[in-house]
Every structure is written in C-alpha cells, then in structure tokens.
Design a protein around this motif. Structure first.
Motif, PDB file in Angstrom:
ATOM      1  N   GLU A   1       0.807  -1.213   0.000  1.00  0.00           N
ATOM      2  CA  GLU A   1       0.000   0.000   0.000  1.00  0.00           C
ATOM      3  C   GLU A   1       0.845   1.270   0.000  1.00  0.00           C
ATOM      4  OE1 GLU A   1      -2.356   0.243   3.498  1.00  0.00           O
ATOM      5  OE2 GLU A   1      -0.794  -0.534   4.812  1.00  0.00           O
ATOM      6  N   HIS A   2       2.082   1.206   0.489  1.00  0.00           N
ATOM      7  CA  HIS A   2       2.938   2.389   0.519  1.00  0.00           C
ATOM      8  C   HIS A   2       3.923   2.421  -0.667  1.00  0.00           C
ATOM      9  CE1 HIS A   2       1.277   3.335   4.381  1.00  0.00           C
ATOM     10  NE2 HIS A   2       1.736   2.213   4.917  1.00  0.00           N
ATOM     11  N   PHE A   3       3.784   1.460  -1.586  1.00  0.00           N
ATOM     12  CA  PHE A   3       4.682   1.378  -2.729  1.00  0.00           C
ATOM     13  C   PHE A   3       3.967   1.894  -3.965  1.00  0.00           C
ATOM     14  CE2 PHE A   3       6.445  -1.237  -6.294  1.00  0.00           C
ATOM     15  CZ  PHE A   3       7.684  -0.609  -6.347  1.00  0.00           C
ATOM     16  N   ASP A   4       4.480   2.975  -4.517  1.00  0.00           N
ATOM     17  CA  ASP A   4       3.886   3.568  -5.715  1.00  0.00           C
ATOM     18  C   ASP A   4       4.586   2.970  -6.935  1.00  0.00           C
ATOM     19  OD1 ASP A   4       2.931   5.122  -7.771  1.00  0.00           O
ATOM     20  OD2 ASP A   4       3.074   7.010  -6.661  1.00  0.00           O
TER      21      ASP A   4
ATOM     22  N   PRO B   1       7.515  -3.883  -3.581  1.00  0.00           N
ATOM     23  CA  PRO B   1       8.412  -2.839  -3.058  1.00  0.00           C
ATOM     24  C   PRO B   1       9.847  -3.315  -2.937  1.00  0.00           C
ATOM     25  CG  PRO B   1       7.109  -3.794  -1.281  1.00  0.00           C
ATOM     26  CD  PRO B   1       6.558  -4.362  -2.551  1.00  0.00           C
ATOM     27  N   ARG B   2      10.735  -2.360  -2.979  1.00  0.00           N
ATOM     28  CA  ARG B   2      12.149  -2.621  -2.695  1.00  0.00           C
ATOM     29  C   ARG B   2      12.553  -1.794  -1.488  1.00  0.00           C
ATOM     30  NH1 ARG B   2      14.782  -5.740  -6.315  1.00  0.00           N
ATOM     31  NH2 ARG B   2      14.188  -5.720  -8.509  1.00  0.00           N
ATOM     32  N   PRO B   3      13.530  -2.288  -0.697  1.00  0.00           N
ATOM     33  CA  PRO B   3      14.188  -3.588  -0.814  1.00  0.00           C
ATOM     34  C   PRO B   3      13.236  -4.725  -0.462  1.00  0.00           C
ATOM     35  CG  PRO B   3      14.896  -2.481   1.191  1.00  0.00           C
ATOM     36  CD  PRO B   3      14.064  -1.493   0.441  1.00  0.00           C
ATOM     37  N   ARG B   4      13.496  -5.914  -1.022  1.00  0.00           N
ATOM     38  CA  ARG B   4      12.598  -7.054  -0.848  1.00  0.00           C
ATOM     39  C   ARG B   4      13.165  -8.059   0.129  1.00  0.00           C
ATOM     40  NH1 ARG B   4      11.540  -7.614  -7.305  1.00  0.00           N
ATOM     41  NH2 ARG B   4      10.387  -5.646  -7.521  1.00  0.00           N
ATOM     42  N   SER B   5      12.244  -8.700   0.836  1.00  0.00           N
ATOM     43  CA  SER B   5      12.624  -9.775   1.751  1.00  0.00           C
ATOM     44  C   SER B   5      11.924 -11.049   1.301  1.00  0.00           C
ATOM     45  CB  SER B   5      12.216  -9.434   3.188  1.00  0.00           C
ATOM     46  OG  SER B   5      10.803  -9.484   3.321  1.00  0.00           O
ATOM     47  N   PHE B   6      12.369 -12.172   1.823  1.00  0.00           N
ATOM     48  CA  PHE B   6      11.789 -13.453   1.431  1.00  0.00           C
ATOM     49  C   PHE B   6      10.383 -13.636   1.994  1.00  0.00           C
ATOM     50  CE2 PHE B   6      16.311 -14.056   0.809  1.00  0.00           C
ATOM     51  CZ  PHE B   6      16.336 -14.669  -0.435  1.00  0.00           C
ATOM     52  N   ASP B   7       9.983 -12.790   2.933  1.00  0.00           N
ATOM     53  CA  ASP B   7       8.616 -12.850   3.448  1.00  0.00           C
ATOM     54  C   ASP B   7       7.595 -12.528   2.355  1.00  0.00           C
ATOM     55  OD1 ASP B   7       9.569 -13.469   5.949  1.00  0.00           O
ATOM     56  OD2 ASP B   7       9.545 -11.394   6.667  1.00  0.00           O
ATOM     57  N   LEU B   8       8.032 -11.815   1.328  1.00  0.00           N
ATOM     58  CA  LEU B   8       7.133 -11.452   0.230  1.00  0.00           C
ATOM     59  C   LEU B   8       6.555 -12.672  -0.476  1.00  0.00           C
ATOM     60  CD1 LEU B   8       9.002  -8.510  -1.549  1.00  0.00           C
ATOM     61  CD2 LEU B   8       6.743  -8.403  -0.507  1.00  0.00           C
TER      62      LEU B   8
ATOM     63  N   TYR C   1       7.542   4.338  -9.546  1.00  0.00           N
ATOM     64  CA  TYR C   1       8.797   3.590  -9.595  1.00  0.00           C
ATOM     65  C   TYR C   1       9.189   3.278 -11.034  1.00  0.00           C
ATOM     66  CZ  TYR C   1      12.220  -0.099  -8.659  1.00  0.00           C
ATOM     67  OH  TYR C   1      13.360  -0.861  -8.625  1.00  0.00           O
ATOM     68  N   PHE C   2       8.226   2.779 -11.810  1.00  0.00           N
ATOM     69  CA  PHE C   2       8.553   2.413 -13.189  1.00  0.00           C
ATOM     70  C   PHE C   2       8.681   3.637 -14.088  1.00  0.00           C
ATOM     71  CE2 PHE C   2       7.105  -1.719 -11.633  1.00  0.00           C
ATOM     72  CZ  PHE C   2       8.160  -2.506 -12.087  1.00  0.00           C
ATOM     73  N   GLU C   3       7.955   4.683 -13.798  1.00  0.00           N
ATOM     74  CA  GLU C   3       8.163   5.925 -14.550  1.00  0.00           C
ATOM     75  C   GLU C   3       9.582   6.432 -14.358  1.00  0.00           C
ATOM     76  OE1 GLU C   3       5.137   8.613 -13.291  1.00  0.00           O
ATOM     77  OE2 GLU C   3       3.620   7.848 -14.694  1.00  0.00           O
ATOM     78  N   SER C   4      10.092   6.275 -13.129  1.00  0.00           N
ATOM     79  CA  SER C   4      11.465   6.676 -12.842  1.00  0.00           C
ATOM     80  C   SER C   4      12.461   5.832 -13.633  1.00  0.00           C
ATOM     81  CB  SER C   4      11.744   6.545 -11.343  1.00  0.00           C
ATOM     82  OG  SER C   4      13.104   6.767 -11.048  1.00  0.00           O
ATOM     83  N   ILE C   5      12.220   4.529 -13.691  1.00  0.00           N
ATOM     84  CA  ILE C   5      13.107   3.636 -14.457  1.00  0.00           C
ATOM     85  C   ILE C   5      13.115   4.033 -15.928  1.00  0.00           C
ATOM     86  CG2 ILE C   5      13.296   1.282 -15.384  1.00  0.00           C
ATOM     87  CD1 ILE C   5      12.567   0.224 -12.642  1.00  0.00           C
ATOM     88  N   TYR C   6      11.928   4.300 -16.485  1.00  0.00           N
ATOM     89  CA  TYR C   6      11.834   4.544 -17.922  1.00  0.00           C
ATOM     90  C   TYR C   6      12.380   5.912 -18.333  1.00  0.00           C
ATOM     91  CZ  TYR C   6       8.759   0.473 -17.605  1.00  0.00           C
ATOM     92  OH  TYR C   6       8.253  -0.774 -17.353  1.00  0.00           O
ATOM     93  N   THR C   7      12.647   6.782 -17.366  1.00  0.00           N
ATOM     94  CA  THR C   7      13.282   8.065 -17.698  1.00  0.00           C
ATOM     95  C   THR C   7      14.805   7.965 -17.682  1.00  0.00           C
ATOM     96  OG1 THR C   7      13.233   8.799 -15.383  1.00  0.00           O
ATOM     97  CG2 THR C   7      11.340   9.396 -16.769  1.00  0.00           C
ATOM     98  N   ARG C   8      15.330   6.858 -17.197  1.00  0.00           N
ATOM     99  CA  ARG C   8      16.776   6.678 -17.179  1.00  0.00           C
ATOM    100  C   ARG C   8      17.294   6.402 -18.594  1.00  0.00           C
ATOM    101  NH1 ARG C   8      16.802   2.091 -12.516  1.00  0.00           N
ATOM    102  NH2 ARG C   8      15.715   3.262 -10.874  1.00  0.00           N
TER     103      ARG C   8
END
Length: 292
Positions: free
Chosen positions: A3-6, A241-248, A10-17
């Motif tokens: 719910e706190h991960f936009d 979300p990142r960083p990811r844990s194995f609980d995901l 995040y992907f808009e940021s990646i695609y501007t790189r």
C-alpha cells in the motif's frame, strides 16, 4: 503489503533513465542437421540503466543463447545489440558474465582469479591486487583469498565468479542461471547477497533463470520468452516494493505474480513436448510394494 509502494512512479522513474542495453530485431539461427533452426526471432528488448531484468521461459526458448549473444560470446544472424547506443563488437569488460558452472581457473587462488581481469586490461599487479582485495572483502571471502577453487563450497565459488566479473567495473552484469546448482539454503543466501550488491552498486543486471520465484523476487521486470522460435511473449512489471525480503513470497501479490508467470512459462510445455500429454504407465519391475 504494497500500500505504501507507488509502482507507477517507480517504473516511470526507471523509464526516464538512459537506455543501457537494447536489442533490435535480434535473430539467431543454429545449424541443425542438414537444415537450420531459428532459435531467437526478432527480439526487441530495452533495458534501462540500473534496471534488474530477469529472463524466463520454457526449456529451449533461447534464454542462454540471448545472454551469450549480448555478452558477445556468440555471433548472431541478424538485428542489432547496442550498449549505450553503440553496437557490440564481441566480448568486452563492460559486459561481465557469470555462468551456472563454476568457471574459475582451478590453478589460481581466489585472489588470483579476481585479479585476472584487471591484469589482462594492463593494470599493474599491485593495483590489480588492491582491486581484488576490495571485492573479495565485499563478497565476504577475505579469509579465503589464498584458497583454491576446489577448497571452496559452491556458494563461495559463485561469489568469487561474481567478484571476478565486477572487479572490471562492467556497465552490465549478465548472469545465466548462476544459482541453479546450489542447494536451496545457499541459493537464498546468494539471492539476498546479489540484491544487496545491486542496491549499492551502479549496475544493470540481466539475469536468466528458470525459477519463477527467483525471477519475481529479484526483478524489476520479467521478460517471458516463448519457444520454437524464441520470442518475447510478455514483459511483466514486478510491482513489489524494494528492498525485498523473502517474506514477500507468502504475500497475495507475490502469489498472483507467480500464477501469471507460471501460465506464461508452462502453457507451452505440452506443445513443445507432446509426449508429456500421455506418459505411459510404469510396469511393475520389482516385488517390493508400497502397500502392506
């Protein structure tokens, strides 16, 4: 959980790189008996700077072929492979490669294996040793720098292989099922270590795997290939979300992604191997019975 991960931001940021790696209309043909076999068919793929891409698909879809072509280890039939807009011309230290097999020099120590790349680039032995020690410390093997590969565990060997690739400061790290031969516990530790490395290093990763959970856990995007011939079937944004844990792995979002990837990867299996549809009944070949 998310719910706190936009994910959109995040992907808009990646695609501007900047675009780090690009394949355009990439095709590969292998000689097959008296004929030819189309292995990769018009692969169009764009990978951005510092992106983590996992390539997944059924056996025979050309995953490893794609990584070898991008590494410059294999020629390709047609199309283009570009790194920062420049066509590749064979292998280069700007593209590090880690294989599933432990491709270390058995006659060299851990330190000597990691030093090899810098020395081949003309760096002095003193500086190469400093660079090697820095990376050996990062991978946590400083106590083993004078050991030989046969004295190391599988996980240790792959850490050395990763250090040997990264000491050359590549722009792209290509990994072809690097953890496939490891036991589950060691594999999980290596996945975590790789995520930590990537989070803290200016590095773009293209990671080939057949393991769906591994792909979902590691990737920003998953490139699902179909086989016969190998083509991009779908590219999936991993909205975790990142960083990811194995609980995901136990989350609803993870399970939904797994179902989606599973459908993409395994929907072709019977088509690729019709014998799977009608496996024969095994005749009794022993007097031992499972029934009392």
């Amino acid at each position: 959980m998310t719910e706190h991960f936009d994910s959109k931001a995040y992907f808009e940021s990646i695609y501007t790189r900047p675009v780090m790696l690009e394949t355009k209309n990439l095709s590969q043909i292998f000689n097959h008996g008296d004929g030819e076999r189309l292995v990769l068919n018009k692969i169009d793929l764009t990978i951005h700077k510092r992106e983590f891409i996992c390539v997944i698909g059924p056996s025979g879809c050309g995953k490893s072929t794609l990584s070898r072509v991008v590494a410059g280890l294999d020629d390709f039939h047609s199309g283009e492979v570009l790194v920062e807009g420049q066509k590749i011309k064979g292998p280069s230290s700007e593209r590090g490669m880690v294989f599933q097999g432990y491709t270390l020099f058995p006659w060299k120590t851990v330190k000597e294996n990691v030093m090899f790349g810098p020395i081949m680039k003309g760096i002095s032995r003193t500086r190469a040793e400093e660079m090697a020690r820095e990376w050996i410390n990062i991978i946590g093997l400083d106590k083993y720098e004078n050991q030989f590969p046969h004295e190391l565990s599988g996980g240790m060997k792959q850490r050395v292989a990763i250090a040997r690739a990264l000491v050359n400061e590549p722009k792209i790290l290509l990994m072809d099922e690097p953890f496939g031969a490891l036991d589950p516990y060691t594999r999980q530790k290596m996945q975590k270590h790789l995520m930590d490395l990537w989070q803290n290093i200016d590095l773009t990763i293209m990671f080939v795997t057949h393991d769906m959970d591994e792909a979902i856990l590691l990737a920003d995007r998953i490139v699902a290939l179909k086989a016969n011939p190998g083509e991009v079937k779908e590219v999936i944004e991993v909205n975790l979300p990142r960083p990811r844990s194995f609980d995901l792995i136990h989350s609803t979002e993870f399970k939904q992604l797994r179902d989606r990837v599973n459908q993409l990867v395994h929907s072709q299996e019977e088509e690729l191997d019709p014998s799977l549809e009608d496996l024969p009944k095994i005749p009794r070949m022993t007097q031992v019975s499972t029934q009392k």
